[in-house]
Design a protein around this motif. Structure first.
Motif, PDB file in Angstrom:
ATOM      1  N   MET A 136       0.851  -1.183   0.000  1.00 23.39           N
ATOM      2  CA  MET A 136       0.000   0.000   0.000  1.00 23.39           C
ATOM      3  C   MET A 136       0.897   1.248   0.000  1.00 23.39           C
ATOM      4  SD  MET A 136      -2.919   1.252   2.708  1.00 23.39           S
ATOM      5  CE  MET A 136      -4.134   0.026   2.359  1.00 23.39           C
ATOM      6  N   ASN A 137       0.539   2.190  -0.800  1.00 22.95           N
ATOM      7  CA  ASN A 137       1.265   3.438  -0.926  1.00 22.95           C
ATOM      8  C   ASN A 137       1.174   4.244   0.366  1.00 22.95           C
ATOM      9  OD1 ASN A 137       2.319   5.881  -1.737  1.00 22.95           O
ATOM     10  ND2 ASN A 137       1.178   5.956  -3.639  1.00 22.95           N
ATOM     11  N   TRP A 138       2.230   4.986   0.693  1.00 23.54           N
ATOM     12  CA  TRP A 138       2.267   5.808   1.913  1.00 23.54           C
ATOM     13  C   TRP A 138       1.132   6.832   1.910  1.00 23.54           C
ATOM     14  CZ3 TRP A 138       4.362   5.624   6.504  1.00 23.54           C
ATOM     15  CH2 TRP A 138       4.455   6.782   7.263  1.00 23.54           C
ATOM     16  N   ASN A 139       0.881   7.485   0.787  1.00 26.43           N
ATOM     17  CA  ASN A 139      -0.191   8.482   0.709  1.00 26.43           C
ATOM     18  C   ASN A 139      -1.559   7.839   0.895  1.00 26.43           C
ATOM     19  OD1 ASN A 139       1.717  10.460   0.191  1.00 26.43           O
ATOM     20  ND2 ASN A 139       1.570  10.175  -2.011  1.00 26.43           N
ATOM     21  N   THR A 140      -1.744   6.659   0.354  1.00 30.26           N
ATOM     22  CA  THR A 140      -3.004   5.942   0.533  1.00 30.26           C
ATOM     23  C   THR A 140      -3.210   5.581   1.992  1.00 30.26           C
ATOM     24  OG1 THR A 140      -2.734   5.030  -1.680  1.00 30.26           O
ATOM     25  CG2 THR A 140      -4.351   3.964  -0.272  1.00 30.26           C
ATOM     26  N   TRP A 141      -2.146   5.168   2.659  1.00 27.93           N
ATOM     27  CA  TRP A 141      -2.225   4.816   4.078  1.00 27.93           C
ATOM     28  C   TRP A 141      -2.630   6.027   4.917  1.00 27.93           C
ATOM     29  CZ3 TRP A 141       0.386   6.073   8.607  1.00 27.93           C
ATOM     30  CH2 TRP A 141       0.185   5.200   9.668  1.00 27.93           C
ATOM     31  N   ILE A 142      -2.051   7.196   4.610  1.00 27.93           N
ATOM     32  CA  ILE A 142      -2.396   8.428   5.333  1.00 27.93           C
ATOM     33  C   ILE A 142      -3.863   8.780   5.102  1.00 27.93           C
ATOM     34  CG2 ILE A 142      -1.992  10.935   5.414  1.00 27.93           C
ATOM     35  CD1 ILE A 142       0.190   9.533   6.815  1.00 27.93           C
ATOM     36  N   ARG A 143      -4.339   8.666   3.875  1.00 24.26           N
ATOM     37  CA  ARG A 143      -5.743   8.989   3.575  1.00 24.26           C
ATOM     38  C   ARG A 143      -6.707   8.036   4.282  1.00 24.26           C
ATOM     39  NH1 ARG A 143      -6.361  12.709  -0.427  1.00 24.26           N
ATOM     40  NH2 ARG A 143      -4.502  13.140  -1.641  1.00 24.26           N
ATOM     41  N   GLN A 144      -6.394   6.750   4.281  1.00 25.15           N
ATOM     42  CA  GLN A 144      -7.247   5.787   4.976  1.00 25.15           C
ATOM     43  C   GLN A 144      -7.260   6.049   6.481  1.00 25.15           C
ATOM     44  OE1 GLN A 144      -9.339   3.446   4.060  1.00 25.15           O
ATOM     45  NE2 GLN A 144      -8.996   3.764   1.888  1.00 25.15           N
ATOM     46  N   THR A 145      -6.105   6.364   7.038  1.00 25.01           N
ATOM     47  CA  THR A 145      -6.024   6.696   8.464  1.00 25.01           C
ATOM     48  C   THR A 145      -6.861   7.927   8.765  1.00 25.01           C
ATOM     49  OG1 THR A 145      -3.797   5.760   8.556  1.00 25.01           O
ATOM     50  CG2 THR A 145      -4.433   7.241  10.337  1.00 25.01           C
ATOM     51  N   HIS A 146      -6.785   8.921   7.897  1.00 24.09           N
ATOM     52  CA  HIS A 146      -7.554  10.151   8.092  1.00 24.09           C
ATOM     53  C   HIS A 146      -9.060   9.854   8.081  1.00 24.09           C
ATOM     54  CE1 HIS A 146      -7.962  14.524   8.031  1.00 24.09           C
ATOM     55  NE2 HIS A 146      -8.959  14.347   7.173  1.00 24.09           N
ATOM     56  N   ARG A 147      -9.490   9.009   7.170  1.00 28.81           N
ATOM     57  CA  ARG A 147     -10.914   8.660   7.090  1.00 28.81           C
ATOM     58  C   ARG A 147     -11.386   7.936   8.345  1.00 28.81           C
ATOM     59  NH1 ARG A 147      -9.883   6.677   1.264  1.00 28.81           N
ATOM     60  NH2 ARG A 147     -10.138   8.595   0.114  1.00 28.81           N
ATOM     61  N   TRP A 148     -10.608   6.955   8.812  1.00 22.35           N
ATOM     62  CA  TRP A 148     -11.010   6.208  10.001  1.00 22.35           C
ATOM     63  C   TRP A 148     -10.949   7.069  11.255  1.00 22.35           C
ATOM     64  CZ3 TRP A 148     -13.880   2.160  10.047  1.00 22.35           C
ATOM     65  CH2 TRP A 148     -13.892   1.312   8.951  1.00 22.35           C
ATOM     66  N   LEU A 149      -9.999   7.987  11.324  1.00 22.45           N
ATOM     67  CA  LEU A 149      -9.946   8.914  12.453  1.00 22.45           C
ATOM     68  C   LEU A 149     -11.163   9.830  12.454  1.00 22.45           C
ATOM     69  CD1 LEU A 149      -6.183   9.926  12.470  1.00 22.45           C
ATOM     70  CD2 LEU A 149      -7.403   8.707  14.287  1.00 22.45           C
ATOM     71  N   ALA A 150     -11.595  10.247  11.270  1.00 22.83           N
ATOM     72  CA  ALA A 150     -12.788  11.091  11.182  1.00 22.83           C
ATOM     73  C   ALA A 150     -14.019  10.348  11.678  1.00 22.83           C
ATOM     74  CB  ALA A 150     -12.987  11.568   9.743  1.00 22.83           C
ATOM     75  N   ILE A 151     -14.108   9.064  11.346  1.00 23.14           N
ATOM     76  CA  ILE A 151     -15.232   8.261  11.817  1.00 23.14           C
ATOM     77  C   ILE A 151     -15.176   8.110  13.329  1.00 23.14           C
ATOM     78  CG2 ILE A 151     -16.222   5.932  11.793  1.00 23.14           C
ATOM     79  CD1 ILE A 151     -15.374   5.825   8.804  1.00 23.14           C
ATOM     80  N   ALA A 152     -13.993   7.823  13.872  1.00 27.35           N
ATOM     81  CA  ALA A 152     -13.847   7.666  15.322  1.00 27.35           C
ATOM     82  C   ALA A 152     -14.173   8.968  16.050  1.00 27.35           C
ATOM     83  CB  ALA A 152     -12.421   7.226  15.659  1.00 27.35           C
ATOM     84  N   PHE A 153     -13.703  10.087  15.517  1.00 25.07           N
ATOM     85  CA  PHE A 153     -13.988  11.380  16.127  1.00 25.07           C
ATOM     86  C   PHE A 153     -15.488  11.664  16.131  1.00 25.07           C
ATOM     87  CE2 PHE A 153     -14.662  15.971  15.542  1.00 25.07           C
ATOM     88  CZ  PHE A 153     -14.129  16.432  16.739  1.00 25.07           C
ATOM     89  N   THR A 154     -16.140  11.405  15.006  1.00 25.07           N
ATOM     90  CA  THR A 154     -17.583  11.649  14.903  1.00 25.07           C
ATOM     91  C   THR A 154     -18.366  10.784  15.880  1.00 25.07           C
ATOM     92  OG1 THR A 154     -17.292  12.209  12.573  1.00 25.07           O
ATOM     93  CG2 THR A 154     -19.523  11.704  13.306  1.00 25.07           C
ATOM     94  N   VAL A 155     -17.999   9.517  15.982  1.00 30.60           N
ATOM     95  CA  VAL A 155     -18.692   8.610  16.901  1.00 30.60           C
ATOM     96  C   VAL A 155     -18.508   9.066  18.342  1.00 30.60           C
ATOM     97  CG1 VAL A 155     -18.635   6.254  17.828  1.00 30.60           C
ATOM     98  CG2 VAL A 155     -18.673   6.635  15.362  1.00 30.60           C
ATOM     99  N   LEU A 156     -17.313   9.495  18.700  1.00 34.06           N
ATOM    100  CA  LEU A 156     -17.073   9.976  20.063  1.00 34.06           C
ATOM    101  C   LEU A 156     -17.910  11.212  20.380  1.00 34.06           C
ATOM    102  CD1 LEU A 156     -13.221   9.515  20.423  1.00 34.06           C
ATOM    103  CD2 LEU A 156     -14.982   8.439  21.823  1.00 34.06           C
TER     104      LEU A 156
END
Length: 74
Positions: free
Chosen positions: A1-21
């Protein structure tokens, strides 16, 4: 997996976690329960990580433009 793709996926999952909290805190307040003080601090960790990954994605087009237009992979 590309480094930029990994950062984008992490950003998306963090956004979901933040919203749920945040929704969970407001839900607890709506039910009439007063959460402990430390519960209000829980969204700060995902928010800080969202800031870092968001800044990375914001700066990325400028860095690729300065490096000759080719996307750098690590």
């Amino acid at each position: 997996m590309n480094w930029n793709t990994w950062i984008r996926q992490t950003h998306r999952w963090l956004a979901i976690a933040f919203t749920v909290l945040v929704v969970g805190i407001f839900g607890a307040l709506g039910l009439g329960e007063e959460p402990a003080e430390w519960v209000y601090l829980l969204p700060l960790l995902p928010l800080a990580l969202l800031l870092l990954t968001g800044l990375y994605m914001f700066v990325l087009p400028y860095v690729t433009k300065w490096s000759g237009g080719q996307e750098r992979t690590q």
